[in-house]
Design a protein around this motif. Structure first.
Motif, short mmCIF file in Angstrom:
data_model
loop_
_atom_site.label_atom_id
_atom_site.label_comp_id
_atom_site.label_asym_id
_atom_site.label_seq_id
_atom_site.Cartn_x
_atom_site.Cartn_y
_atom_site.Cartn_z
N ASN A 42 89.77 3.57 70.29
CA ASN A 42 89.14 4.86 70.58
C ASN A 42 88.20 5.34 69.48
OD1 ASN A 42 90.84 4.63 72.75
ND2 ASN A 42 91.92 6.56 72.43
N VAL A 43 88.52 5.03 68.23
CA VAL A 43 87.72 5.53 67.11
C VAL A 43 86.95 4.41 66.41
CG1 VAL A 43 87.74 6.90 65.00
CG2 VAL A 43 89.40 7.40 66.79
N LYS A 44 87.64 3.34 66.08
CA LYS A 44 86.96 2.25 65.37
C LYS A 44 85.91 1.59 66.25
CE LYS A 44 88.06 -1.30 61.97
NZ LYS A 44 89.16 -2.12 61.38
N GLY A 45 86.10 1.62 67.55
CA GLY A 45 85.08 1.10 68.45
C GLY A 45 83.75 1.80 68.28
N ILE A 46 83.78 3.12 68.05
CA ILE A 46 82.55 3.88 67.80
C ILE A 46 81.91 3.44 66.48
CG2 ILE A 46 81.63 6.18 67.36
CD1 ILE A 46 83.83 7.29 69.20
N TYR A 47 82.74 3.21 65.48
CA TYR A 47 82.25 2.71 64.19
C TYR A 47 81.51 1.38 64.39
CZ TYR A 47 82.73 0.19 59.73
OH TYR A 47 82.51 -0.57 58.60
N HIS A 48 82.10 0.49 65.18
CA HIS A 48 81.49 -0.83 65.36
C HIS A 48 80.17 -0.75 66.12
CE1 HIS A 48 85.67 -2.86 64.88
NE2 HIS A 48 85.03 -2.81 63.75
N THR A 49 80.13 -0.03 67.23
CA THR A 49 78.88 0.02 68.01
C THR A 49 77.77 0.69 67.23
OG1 THR A 49 79.51 2.09 69.10
CG2 THR A 49 80.05 0.02 70.25
N THR A 50 78.12 1.74 66.49
CA THR A 50 77.09 2.44 65.70
C THR A 50 76.58 1.55 64.58
OG1 THR A 50 78.16 4.55 66.20
CG2 THR A 50 76.59 4.52 64.38
N LYS A 51 77.49 0.90 63.90
CA LYS A 51 77.11 0.05 62.76
C LYS A 51 76.14 -1.05 63.17
CE LYS A 51 79.22 -2.93 59.22
NZ LYS A 51 80.51 -3.42 58.65
N TYR A 52 76.40 -1.67 64.31
CA TYR A 52 75.58 -2.82 64.70
C TYR A 52 74.38 -2.45 65.58
CZ TYR A 52 79.31 -5.47 62.58
OH TYR A 52 80.22 -5.97 61.67
N ALA A 53 74.36 -1.23 66.12
CA ALA A 53 73.21 -0.81 66.93
C ALA A 53 72.29 0.15 66.19
CB ALA A 53 73.69 -0.16 68.23
N ILE A 54 72.65 0.56 64.98
CA ILE A 54 71.91 1.62 64.31
C ILE A 54 70.45 1.27 64.07
CG2 ILE A 54 72.54 0.93 61.95
CD1 ILE A 54 72.25 4.54 63.36
N ASP A 55 70.15 0.03 63.75
CA ASP A 55 68.75 -0.34 63.52
C ASP A 55 67.92 -0.12 64.78
OD1 ASP A 55 69.30 -0.99 60.92
OD2 ASP A 55 69.39 -3.17 61.27
N GLN A 56 68.47 -0.47 65.93
CA GLN A 56 67.78 -0.25 67.20
C GLN A 56 67.62 1.24 67.48
OE1 GLN A 56 66.56 -2.41 69.89
NE2 GLN A 56 66.41 -3.72 68.09
N LEU A 57 68.66 2.00 67.21
CA LEU A 57 68.61 3.44 67.48
C LEU A 57 67.60 4.14 66.57
CD1 LEU A 57 72.44 4.06 67.96
CD2 LEU A 57 70.69 3.95 69.74
N ILE A 58 67.52 3.72 65.32
CA ILE A 58 66.53 4.29 64.41
C ILE A 58 65.12 3.93 64.88
CG2 ILE A 58 65.58 4.14 62.08
CD1 ILE A 58 68.48 3.86 61.07
N LYS A 59 64.94 2.68 65.24
CA LYS A 59 63.62 2.22 65.69
C LYS A 59 63.15 2.97 66.92
CE LYS A 59 61.38 -2.02 67.37
NZ LYS A 59 61.60 -3.46 67.67
N ASN A 60 64.08 3.27 67.83
CA ASN A 60 63.72 3.88 69.11
C ASN A 60 64.04 5.37 69.19
OD1 ASN A 60 62.87 1.33 70.18
ND2 ASN A 60 65.03 0.80 70.45
N ARG A 61 64.43 5.97 68.04
CA ARG A 61 64.83 7.38 68.03
C ARG A 61 65.81 7.64 69.17
NH1 ARG A 61 61.74 10.31 64.50
NH2 ARG A 61 62.15 12.31 65.55
N GLY A 62 66.91 6.93 69.10
CA GLY A 62 67.83 6.85 70.23
C GLY A 62 68.87 7.95 70.30
N VAL A 63 69.85 7.69 71.15
CA VAL A 63 70.90 8.66 71.46
C VAL A 63 72.25 7.97 71.42
CG1 VAL A 63 71.81 10.24 73.22
CG2 VAL A 63 69.34 9.95 72.97
N ILE A 64 73.24 8.68 70.87
CA ILE A 64 74.63 8.24 70.92
C ILE A 64 75.43 9.29 71.68
CG2 ILE A 64 76.71 7.67 69.61
CD1 ILE A 64 74.86 6.87 67.26
N LEU A 65 76.22 8.86 72.63
CA LEU A 65 77.11 9.75 73.37
C LEU A 65 78.53 9.21 73.28
CD1 LEU A 65 77.50 12.20 75.26
CD2 LEU A 65 77.14 10.63 77.18
N ASN A 66 79.47 10.07 72.91
CA ASN A 66 80.88 9.69 72.82
C ASN A 66 81.68 10.41 73.91
OD1 ASN A 66 80.31 8.22 70.43
ND2 ASN A 66 80.49 10.09 69.22
#
Length: 266
Positions: free
Chosen positions: A115-139
């Motif tokens: 429930n919590v560490k999964g968010i850590y993992h997806t954010t850690k490995y997708a952050i470059d894409q999200l920064i590049k695309n000015r993206g969105v995270i929804l929990n």
């Protein structure tokens, strides 16, 4: 529905094969997005694939509690769709339905790992894409993370953590143009809620109980949550970040109905 609301967007959606996640996959895709659905169950992925029949949906079998698997899933998503604009961390587990002292070490660790560490993992490995695309995270959080719940100590602790984490992430990534929000349902009829209801001492009364805790008078299906999620990940919510949005039918306004109007004392 505006079929162009997510046109050209790519969504990484964890836990998208049933319940809230499944409904989100449908509305995101209908709004024009490509969607990569992640689940740790190959059977569940195949069932979703058979039920959706949609173009622009990719399926990856991944345990979000395992860093290497999440990294590989994100790389596969980029390989298939070219980018990631939105990460929706929806996957979660609820077992056990027990007090704190009745919860085992393994149960506690598994709840937090998913429930919590999964968010850590997806954010850690997708952050470059999200920064590049000015993206969105929804929990996907829960009202119980704010108000607690009997016989669900570890689960409510994870949902409280998600609320706090959402706000901290919103502050951390705002400078990169990334919005981070959460939805916080009360009761929603999902397979997970059905499983929880069968574990309760008063399981024969649960349906009435779940209807009555909502001020609007009924426990909803997952589509009402998916509609709120679509709003939060779209540009219609472009100036909203750090929000934990209750989608609760007013449950937090008074968690039980005591008397109906025609039952009131005179």
């Amino acid at each position: 529905m505006n079929t162009d609301l997510l046109a050209g967007k790519v969504v990484l959606l964890t836990g998208g094969t049933e319940g809230i996640g499944f409904e989100c996959a449908k509305v995101y895709n209908a709004a024009g997005a490509k969607v990569c659905i992640i689940s740790n169950s190959l059977q569940s992925l195949n069932q979703a694939k058979n039920n959706l029949h949609n173009q622009g949906i990719h399926y990856v079998c991944t345990d979000i509690s395992v860093a290497d698997e999440v990294q590989a899933a994100i790389e596969e998503t980029i390989m298939v769709f070219g980018k990631i604009d939105i990460v929706h961390n929806n996957a979660g587990i609820s077992n056990p339905s027990s007090t704190l002292c009745e919860t085992t070490d393994d149960e506690w660790n598994r709840l937090f790992d998913v429930n919590v560490k999964g968010i850590y993992h997806t954010t850690k490995y997708a952050i470059d894409q999200l920064i590049k695309n000015r993206g969105v995270i929804l929990n996907t959080g829960s009202l119980v993370g704010e108000i607690g719940q009997e016989r669900h100590a570890a689960y409510t602790a994870t949902k409280g953590a998600i609320s706090a984490l959402t706000k901290s992430m919103a502050l951390d990534y705002a400078a990169s143009g990334i919005r981070v929000n959460a939805v916080a349902p009360a009761g929603v009829w999902t397979p997970m809620l059905r499983s929880w209801s069968h574990q309760q001492i008063n399981k024969h009364e649960i349906e009435d109980y779940l209807d009555n805790i909502h001020a609007l008078g009924y426990c909803p299906n997952s589509d009402v949550i998916a509609d709120a999620c679509l709003f939060l990940v779209s540009d219609q919510a472009r100036f909203i970040t750090g929000c934990v949005l209750p989608v609760t039918g007013g449950a937090e306004l008074g968690y039980r109905k005591i008397l109906q109007p025609n039952q009131a004392s005179v």
